[in-house]
Design a protein around this motif. Structure first.
Motif, PDB file in Angstrom:
ATOM      1  N   UNK A 130       0.838  -1.198   0.000  1.00  0.00           N
ATOM      2  CA  UNK A 130       0.000   0.000   0.000  1.00  0.00           C
ATOM      3  C   UNK A 130       0.873   1.249   0.000  1.00  0.00           C
ATOM      4  N   UNK A 131       0.337   2.296  -0.603  1.00  0.00           N
ATOM      5  CA  UNK A 131       1.032   3.582  -0.588  1.00  0.00           C
ATOM      6  C   UNK A 131       0.023   4.693  -0.384  1.00  0.00           C
ATOM      7  N   UNK A 132       0.423   5.692   0.388  1.00  0.00           N
ATOM      8  CA  UNK A 132      -0.421   6.871   0.605  1.00  0.00           C
ATOM      9  C   UNK A 132      -0.180   7.829  -0.551  1.00  0.00           C
ATOM     10  N   UNK A 133      -1.176   7.983  -1.419  1.00  0.00           N
ATOM     11  CA  UNK A 133      -1.036   8.818  -2.616  1.00  0.00           C
ATOM     12  C   UNK A 133      -1.206  10.297  -2.301  1.00  0.00           C
ATOM     13  N   UNK A 134      -2.113  10.592  -1.385  1.00  0.00           N
ATOM     14  CA  UNK A 134      -2.473  11.990  -1.141  1.00  0.00           C
ATOM     15  C   UNK A 134      -3.059  12.098   0.250  1.00  0.00           C
ATOM     16  N   UNK A 135      -2.780  13.203   0.904  1.00  0.00           N
ATOM     17  CA  UNK A 135      -3.472  13.484   2.159  1.00  0.00           C
ATOM     18  C   UNK A 135      -3.631  14.989   2.292  1.00  0.00           C
ATOM     19  N   UNK A 136      -4.629  15.384   3.039  1.00  0.00           N
ATOM     20  CA  UNK A 136      -4.871  16.798   3.286  1.00  0.00           C
ATOM     21  C   UNK A 136      -5.432  16.945   4.690  1.00  0.00           C
ATOM     22  N   UNK A 137      -4.889  17.901   5.439  1.00  0.00           N
ATOM     23  CA  UNK A 137      -5.323  18.133   6.802  1.00  0.00           C
ATOM     24  C   UNK A 137      -6.362  19.250   6.839  1.00  0.00           C
ATOM     25  N   UNK A 138      -6.875  19.485   8.042  1.00  0.00           N
ATOM     26  CA  UNK A 138      -7.814  20.596   8.231  1.00  0.00           C
ATOM     27  C   UNK A 138      -7.184  21.927   7.842  1.00  0.00           C
ATOM     28  N   UNK A 139      -5.863  22.025   7.991  1.00  0.00           N
ATOM     29  CA  UNK A 139      -5.193  23.298   7.763  1.00  0.00           C
ATOM     30  C   UNK A 139      -4.870  23.561   6.304  1.00  0.00           C
ATOM     31  N   UNK A 165      -5.327   6.028  -0.312  1.00  0.00           N
ATOM     32  CA  UNK A 165      -4.383   4.916  -0.203  1.00  0.00           C
ATOM     33  C   UNK A 165      -4.541   4.026  -1.432  1.00  0.00           C
ATOM     34  N   UNK A 166      -3.412   3.675  -2.057  1.00  0.00           N
ATOM     35  CA  UNK A 166      -3.421   2.843  -3.266  1.00  0.00           C
ATOM     36  C   UNK A 166      -2.915   1.444  -2.943  1.00  0.00           C
ATOM     37  N   UNK A 167      -3.651   0.438  -3.427  1.00  0.00           N
ATOM     38  CA  UNK A 167      -3.256  -0.960  -3.289  1.00  0.00           C
ATOM     39  C   UNK A 167      -2.497  -1.362  -4.546  1.00  0.00           C
ATOM     40  N   UNK A 168      -1.203  -1.617  -4.407  1.00  0.00           N
ATOM     41  CA  UNK A 168      -0.359  -1.932  -5.554  1.00  0.00           C
ATOM     42  C   UNK A 168      -0.703  -3.289  -6.174  1.00  0.00           C
ATOM     43  N   UNK A 169      -1.319  -4.181  -5.399  1.00  0.00           N
ATOM     44  CA  UNK A 169      -1.655  -5.513  -5.892  1.00  0.00           C
ATOM     45  C   UNK A 169      -2.932  -5.497  -6.718  1.00  0.00           C
ATOM     46  N   UNK A 170      -3.984  -4.905  -6.193  1.00  0.00           N
ATOM     47  CA  UNK A 170      -5.282  -4.918  -6.872  1.00  0.00           C
ATOM     48  C   UNK A 170      -5.505  -3.690  -7.750  1.00  0.00           C
ATOM     49  N   UNK A 171      -4.698  -2.639  -7.538  1.00  0.00           N
ATOM     50  CA  UNK A 171      -4.897  -1.397  -8.271  1.00  0.00           C
ATOM     51  C   UNK A 171      -6.004  -0.528  -7.705  1.00  0.00           C
ATOM     52  N   UNK A 172      -6.575  -0.932  -6.590  1.00  0.00           N
ATOM     53  CA  UNK A 172      -7.700  -0.199  -6.012  1.00  0.00           C
ATOM     54  C   UNK A 172      -7.220   1.007  -5.221  1.00  0.00           C
ATOM     55  N   UNK A 173      -7.971   2.083  -5.306  1.00  0.00           N
ATOM     56  CA  UNK A 173      -7.724   3.269  -4.491  1.00  0.00           C
ATOM     57  C   UNK A 173      -8.786   3.366  -3.411  1.00  0.00           C
ATOM     58  N   UNK A 174      -8.348   3.635  -2.196  1.00  0.00           N
ATOM     59  CA  UNK A 174      -9.252   3.866  -1.069  1.00  0.00           C
ATOM     60  C   UNK A 174      -9.242   5.356  -0.756  1.00  0.00           C
ATOM     61  N   UNK A 175     -10.423   5.961  -0.727  1.00  0.00           N
ATOM     62  CA  UNK A 175     -10.557   7.386  -0.445  1.00  0.00           C
ATOM     63  C   UNK A 175     -11.361   7.549   0.838  1.00  0.00           C
ATOM     64  N   UNK A 176     -10.769   8.232   1.820  1.00  0.00           N
ATOM     65  CA  UNK A 176     -11.420   8.370   3.119  1.00  0.00           C
ATOM     66  C   UNK A 176     -11.433   9.820   3.582  1.00  0.00           C
ATOM     67  N   UNK A 177     -12.601  10.261   4.058  1.00  0.00           N
ATOM     68  CA  UNK A 177     -12.696  11.472   4.874  1.00  0.00           C
ATOM     69  C   UNK A 177     -12.807  10.998   6.315  1.00  0.00           C
ATOM     70  N   UNK A 178     -11.909  11.448   7.162  1.00  0.00           N
ATOM     71  CA  UNK A 178     -11.880  10.995   8.545  1.00  0.00           C
ATOM     72  C   UNK A 178     -12.428  12.050   9.494  1.00  0.00           C
ATOM     73  N   UNK A 179     -13.250  11.594  10.415  1.00  0.00           N
ATOM     74  CA  UNK A 179     -13.746  12.405  11.522  1.00  0.00           C
ATOM     75  C   UNK A 179     -13.309  11.718  12.811  1.00  0.00           C
ATOM     76  N   UNK A 180     -12.372  12.325  13.511  1.00  0.00           N
ATOM     77  CA  UNK A 180     -11.836  11.717  14.731  1.00  0.00           C
ATOM     78  C   UNK A 180     -12.619  12.230  15.929  1.00  0.00           C
TER      79      UNK A 180
END
Length: 250
Positions: free
Chosen positions: A118-127, A147-162
């Protein structure tokens, strides 16, 4: 000794998150090293030359022993490296535990990269770019991650609320309503018949509510699961310490 490219990236990361602790610095910038010695040397250099300052130590969890990790903020020279024009003003005088929890989530995602799948392709913070406006709706997630899965080629896109257990049901539902409305306004995600549906629409990020404490998890799950069940495909609820493993198909 001059700033390295890694030093500059570290300084900018502190600026983007607001605060990072020494564990975050290790996960994000020195995970390729077996020892923390090089991290400690660079942090000492950055502190000595006022690129970073220590605002305090992080609180320990009940099960933890020892002393809390140092927490870093921008110093005046770091302010300059980030291209900020106005006069330096210390960003904070106390450890922000909510900021720490957000950085914990990002560190967990970065740790995925160690095995190469897996690799983190992009991230963005509140700031920076995490906040989005869709139509007339403003979304304010704590963090956006791809997050990109190098095996399946799938991208996971998440908005997080902590969630630290401080927000009540009304506040959680108000956030959910904004995401639901934004989804409904996202015409580019309509199916061939022009109908907005949830199933199979990968481009719209999954909204993930993360509970920092296990004791608060059931309450957060209840707030989300009992509200507008027809939209539940948009949302997931989980425990911060288990992120992101439970969201990945491996």
């Amino acid at each position: 000794m001059q700033l390295t490219s890694r030093d500059r990236s570290l300084i900018r990361a502190v600026a983007r998150f607001g605060q990072l602790d020494s564990g975050h610095v290790m996960d994000i910038f020195f995970s390729d090293l077996a020892s923390s010695t090089q991290r400690d040397r660079r942090l000492k250099y950055l502190r000595h030359h006022d690129y970073l300052r220590v605002v305090g130590r992080r609180s320990l969890k009940p099960e933890e022993q020892g002393t809390g990790k140092y927490v870093y903020i921008l110093g005046p020279e770091g302010w300059r490296v980030c291209g900020r024009k106005r006069a330096y003003r210390q960003p904070s005088r106390a450890v922000n535990e909510h900021t720490m929890a957000i950085a914990d989530a990002f560190s967990a995602a970065k740790r995925l990269e160690k095995d190469g799948r897996f690799s983190v392709k992009l991230h963005a913070t509140e700031l920076d770019q995490a906040h989005k406006t869709v139509g007339h709706v403003t979304l304010t997630p704590d963090l956006y991650i791809e997050v990109h899965d190098e095996v399946t080629g799938r991208d996971y896109l998440w908005w997080l609320e902590v969630d630290r257990g401080h927000e009540g049901q009304d506040a959680i539902h108000e956030k959910m309503d904004r995401y639901i409305k934004a989804f409904e306004l996202s015409g580019e995600y309509e199916d061939d018949a022009g109908n907005v549906t949830i199933e199979g629409l990968v481009p719209f990020p999954l909204i993930v509510f993360l509970s920092e404490r296990r004791d608060d998890l059931s309450k957060l799950q209840r707030f989300v699961s009992h509200y507008k069940p027809e939209t539940h495909g948009l949302f997931k609820v989980g425990l911060l310490e288990e992120f992101p493993g439970a969201l990945l198909s491996v």
